[in-house]
Every structure is written in C-alpha cells, then in structure tokens.
Design an enzyme around this catalytic site. Structure first.
Site, mmCIF file in Angstrom:
data_model
loop_
_atom_site.group_PDB
_atom_site.id
_atom_site.type_symbol
_atom_site.label_atom_id
_atom_site.label_comp_id
_atom_site.label_asym_id
_atom_site.label_seq_id
_atom_site.Cartn_x
_atom_site.Cartn_y
_atom_site.Cartn_z
ATOM 1 N N TYR A 195 0.840 -1.206 0.000
ATOM 2 C CA TYR A 195 0.000 0.000 0.000
ATOM 3 C C TYR A 195 0.878 1.260 0.000
ATOM 4 C CZ TYR A 195 -3.374 3.382 1.932
ATOM 5 O OH TYR A 195 -4.178 4.481 2.160
ATOM 6 N N GLN A 218 1.724 1.331 20.576
ATOM 7 C CA GLN A 218 2.014 1.991 19.299
ATOM 8 C C GLN A 218 1.270 3.329 19.222
ATOM 9 O OE1 GLN A 218 0.546 -0.946 19.808
ATOM 10 N NE2 GLN A 218 -0.984 -1.489 18.284
HETATM 11 P P1 NAD Z 1 -12.724 3.892 1.720
HETATM 12 O O1 NAD Z 1 -12.367 2.465 1.518
HETATM 13 O O2 NAD Z 1 -13.847 4.206 2.624
HETATM 14 O O3 NAD Z 1 -13.018 4.563 0.308
HETATM 15 C C1 NAD Z 1 -12.369 4.158 -0.886
HETATM 16 C C2 NAD Z 1 -13.423 4.000 -1.970
HETATM 17 O O4 NAD Z 1 -12.785 3.618 -3.199
HETATM 18 C C3 NAD Z 1 -14.438 2.863 -1.621
HETATM 19 O O5 NAD Z 1 -15.752 3.362 -1.569
HETATM 20 C C4 NAD Z 1 -14.240 1.879 -2.747
HETATM 21 O O6 NAD Z 1 -15.444 1.234 -3.171
HETATM 22 C C5 NAD Z 1 -13.676 2.759 -3.871
HETATM 23 N N1 NAD Z 1 -13.005 1.943 -4.882
HETATM 24 C C6 NAD Z 1 -12.209 0.851 -4.643
HETATM 25 N N2 NAD Z 1 -11.859 0.295 -5.816
HETATM 26 C C7 NAD Z 1 -12.425 1.054 -6.803
HETATM 27 C C8 NAD Z 1 -12.403 0.975 -8.215
HETATM 28 N N3 NAD Z 1 -11.759 -0.014 -8.853
HETATM 29 N N4 NAD Z 1 -13.086 1.918 -8.940
HETATM 30 C C9 NAD Z 1 -13.788 2.909 -8.293
HETATM 31 N N5 NAD Z 1 -13.834 3.028 -6.943
HETATM 32 C C10 NAD Z 1 -13.158 2.103 -6.211
HETATM 33 O O7 NAD Z 1 -11.392 4.645 2.176
HETATM 34 P P2 NAD Z 1 -11.207 6.105 2.806
HETATM 35 O O8 NAD Z 1 -10.784 5.920 4.202
HETATM 36 O O9 NAD Z 1 -12.355 6.958 2.484
HETATM 37 O O10 NAD Z 1 -9.914 6.598 2.000
HETATM 38 C C11 NAD Z 1 -9.994 7.492 0.886
HETATM 39 C C12 NAD Z 1 -8.586 7.725 0.318
HETATM 40 O O11 NAD Z 1 -7.747 8.274 1.343
HETATM 41 C C13 NAD Z 1 -7.900 6.443 -0.158
HETATM 42 O O12 NAD Z 1 -7.161 6.732 -1.316
HETATM 43 C C14 NAD Z 1 -6.976 6.091 0.977
HETATM 44 O O13 NAD Z 1 -5.862 5.346 0.534
HETATM 45 C C15 NAD Z 1 -6.573 7.468 1.471
HETATM 46 N N6 NAD Z 1 -6.144 7.429 2.891
HETATM 47 C C16 NAD Z 1 -7.070 7.255 3.886
HETATM 48 C C17 NAD Z 1 -6.663 7.224 5.212
HETATM 49 C C18 NAD Z 1 -7.642 7.082 6.353
HETATM 50 O O14 NAD Z 1 -7.250 7.169 7.504
HETATM 51 N N7 NAD Z 1 -8.931 6.849 6.096
HETATM 52 C C19 NAD Z 1 -5.289 7.350 5.529
HETATM 53 C C20 NAD Z 1 -4.378 7.503 4.491
HETATM 54 C C21 NAD Z 1 -4.814 7.564 3.181
#
Ligand code: NAD
Length: 318
Positions: free
Chosen positions: A146, A215
């Site tokens: 990731y 942690q």
């Molecule tokens: P989440 O899993 O709730 O949302 C991600 C969304 O992407 C999901 O609804 C999923 O269905 C969609 N998705 C997955 N594969 C897909 C595809 N092939 N086509 C279209 N949509 C697709 O995650 P989140 O917590 O809302 O995170 C949002 C972004 O922020 C992500 O990129 C994540 O890596 C980044 N991020 C989040 C956190 C956190 O603490 N939540 C921390 C670091 C980075």
C-alpha cells in the site's frame, strides 16, 4: 459552473468530501463501485464505475475541471498487511487510469490522496518518534505494498506535472476518523474497530487490543480533513503535503478515552495481531505555512461523535 469529480465517493472520506463541496456550492460527480453505506450521496450525479478500466476512466472524467482522486483498495492494518498483491495491483490500475482520465479531461487538474504509509519504516521503530516531515519520505522504505503504491503514484503525478499539461496536488493522510467510517467487516480501521468493540462491551467488561497497544499515531477528524483537502486543491502547492492532526497518542490511550466516553469502564486485553509501525506522528509545519489551516476538532470531541454514531448503528439493528 466548475465541474468537480470525486472518485471513491461511496467511501468514508469521499462521501464527507462530496457533502463539504456541495455545501460550498460546487457541482459534483461522485464515482465509485459502490454507494455510501450509511446515508445517501449528496452528489449531483453518482456514477458506478470501475476505475481499473482505462476507457471508463477517460470517458467519465472528460468534461470535468477538477478531480479529487480518493478511490482505492484500502482498509485497516488487518486488510493492508494481508492482501499485498491485490492492493498494489488494484491501486496501480486505479491511479494510472485516473491520471490518463485527468490528462484527457477539460481541466487537467487532480488531487491525489496519498498516505503516511509512504514514510520509511526505519524512521518509525519506536513509540516516541519525531514528527515526520514531507521530505523524509526518502530514502524510501514505505510500509507494505500500500505504501509503495502511494509513493510510486506520487512520483507518477509529479513527473506528469513536469512533462505534461496538468496540475497536481498531493495530500498525505494519517488516520482519518469520524461518523460513517467502516467499523466492521475486515476493512475497518483502528477507531472504527475500537468504537465497535466498546459499543458491544459490557459495563466493566474488557475489549481486545492488537499488540501491546503502546504503538502511537496522529488522528484527524474527517470534517477537518476534507476542509484541508479543499484548501489544498485551491492552493498553488504542488508537492506532497501532510494533512493530519497534531500530536500523537497511543492506541491504549485512545481505548481508555473511548472507555471514558462510553462510561463503560472496560479493561484492555492485549492479544496477538498486526500493529503496523511502532510510532507515527505528523509534522504539520508546512501545512500551517502553505494552507494557513489547522484542524479544529479536538480528539475527545471527535471520538465522542464517532463513538455515539457507531453505538447508534449497533443499537438500531438489534
Ligand atoms: P474507503 O475504503 O472508505 O473509500 C475508498 C473508496 O474507493 C471505496 O468506496 C471503494 O469502493 C472505492 N473503490 C475501490 N476500488 C475502486 C475501483 N476499482 N473503482 C472505483 N472506486 C473504487 O477509504 P477512505 O478511508 O475513504 O480513503 C480514501 C482515500 O484516502 C484512499 O485513497 C486512501 O488510501 C486514502 N487514505 C485514507 C486514510 C484514512 O485514515 N482513512 C489514511 C491515508 C490515506
């Protein structure tokens, strides 16, 4: 009127971001393979689309001025430490295709949501780590597939901005939490999981914590996080920027705070389980300088809102 697309609009942060953009009066297209789980999207249009298909990404973004790219195969430490191949493959496809869509779009502008998992593991081996500055991502040693994927995509976007006609913005999040986050099913993150365990616990009972709970992490309430994202999109800053809460706290202390909020007075039982890096804290000085922005919601207030929401979800289905 400016047209904005939010990919991952069916997910936790994307759903809140759509809501915040609508409150500011923007026209928004939400894109995801699934709808938001707990309330209806406020997007003007919601398109079901799998961004692993390049033609779909190009078609769906062509009339768009600004893209917030949040779609990702992501979850908590349990998911991220288990499915490395799927995660790197799915996310490379989503991000490469999204960029192709952005390059072919009207506005050629994208904000990519990266992660603190890009920071080197060797800088996060104790619980009292120094806060991580953006430039410390190198020499690279990111956390798992990731983290590697996020770092590669950051570079892909930075090179695209140098060599192609496009503008990029890159946020690095760390532990965003709040109501409507996933709290069960295997993809939940630490706050969602702890709120669920607490809501299900008996008064004076116990909850399980993965590892020794010492942690440490920084946390950011979701409404603060999406304000930071919108400010970053509207800034002139094109390098990676930490969008995170200030300070750090151990998982044990978060659990104890939730015990107090729930008034359940639970004890903590430490069990074997994935823990991620030992300590992580965000240096937010560049964020303060560039965005003149700082998160408003204190941890206890944000945890209270999140806990009460999770508890109501669990009570309502009994
Ligand atoms: P989440 O899993 O709730 O949302 C991600 C969304 O992407 C999901 O609804 C999923 O269905 C969609 N998705 C997955 N594969 C897909 C595809 N092939 N086509 C279209 N949509 C697709 O995650 P989140 O917590 O809302 O995170 C949002 C972004 O922020 C992500 O990129 C994540 O890596 C980044 N991020 C989040 C956190 C956190 O603490 N939540 C921390 C670091 C980075």
């Amino acid at each position: 009127m400016k047209k904005i697309a939010v990919t991952g609009a069916g997910g936790f942060i994307g759903h809140h971001l759509v809501r915040a953009l609508k409150r500011k009066g923007f026209w928004v297209r939400g894109i995801d393979i699934k709808k938001p789980e707990f309330s209806q999207s406020e997007a003007d249009e919601f398109w079901f689309a799998d961004l692993r298909d390049k033609d779909v990404a190009i078609k769906i973004l062509q009339d768009i001025d600004e893209v917030y790219a949040l779609a990702a195969d992501v979850g908590g430490v349990g998911h991220l430490s288990r499915w490395n191949y799927e995660i790197i493959k799915n996310n490379l496809e989503i991000d490469t295709n999204t960029l192709q869509g952005v390059l072919a779009s009207k506005g050629k502008k994208v904000l990519f949501t990266s992660s603190a998992c890009v920071y080197p593991i060797y800088k996060q081996s104790t619980t009292d780590v120094a806060p991580l500055k953006e430039e410390e991502a190198y020499p690279a040693d990111p956390e798992g597939a990731y983290g590697w994927e996020k770092l590669i995509t950051e570079r892909m976007l930075l090179h695209a901005a140098e060599e192609r006609d496009c503008q990029v913005r890159i946020s690095r999040f760390q532990n965003v939490y709040g109501p409507e986050e996933t709290f069960e099913g295997g993809k939940e993150k630490v706050i969602g999981a702890l709120c669920r365990k607490m809501a299900l616990a008996q008064k004076n009972g116990e909850i399980e914590i993965w590892g020794d709970g010492k942690q440490t992490r920084s946390f950011c309430y979701v409404e603060d996080c999406v304000e930071g994202l919108i400010d970053l999109m509207n800034s002139n800053f094109s390098q990676p920027l930490n969008i995170s809460g200030d300070g750090d706290i151990s998982i044990n202390d978060v659990a104890n705070l939730l015990s107090k909020i729930s008034t359940k007075n639970v004890s903590l039982k430490h069990i074997e389980g994935p823990q991620g890096v030992r300590g992580r804290q965000s240096d937010n000085s560049k964020r303060r300088e560039v965005l003149k922005w700082t998160p408003k919601v204190p941890l206890e207030a944000g945890l209270t809102k999140t806990y009460l929401w999770v508890e109501s979800q669990i009570k309502n289905r009994k």
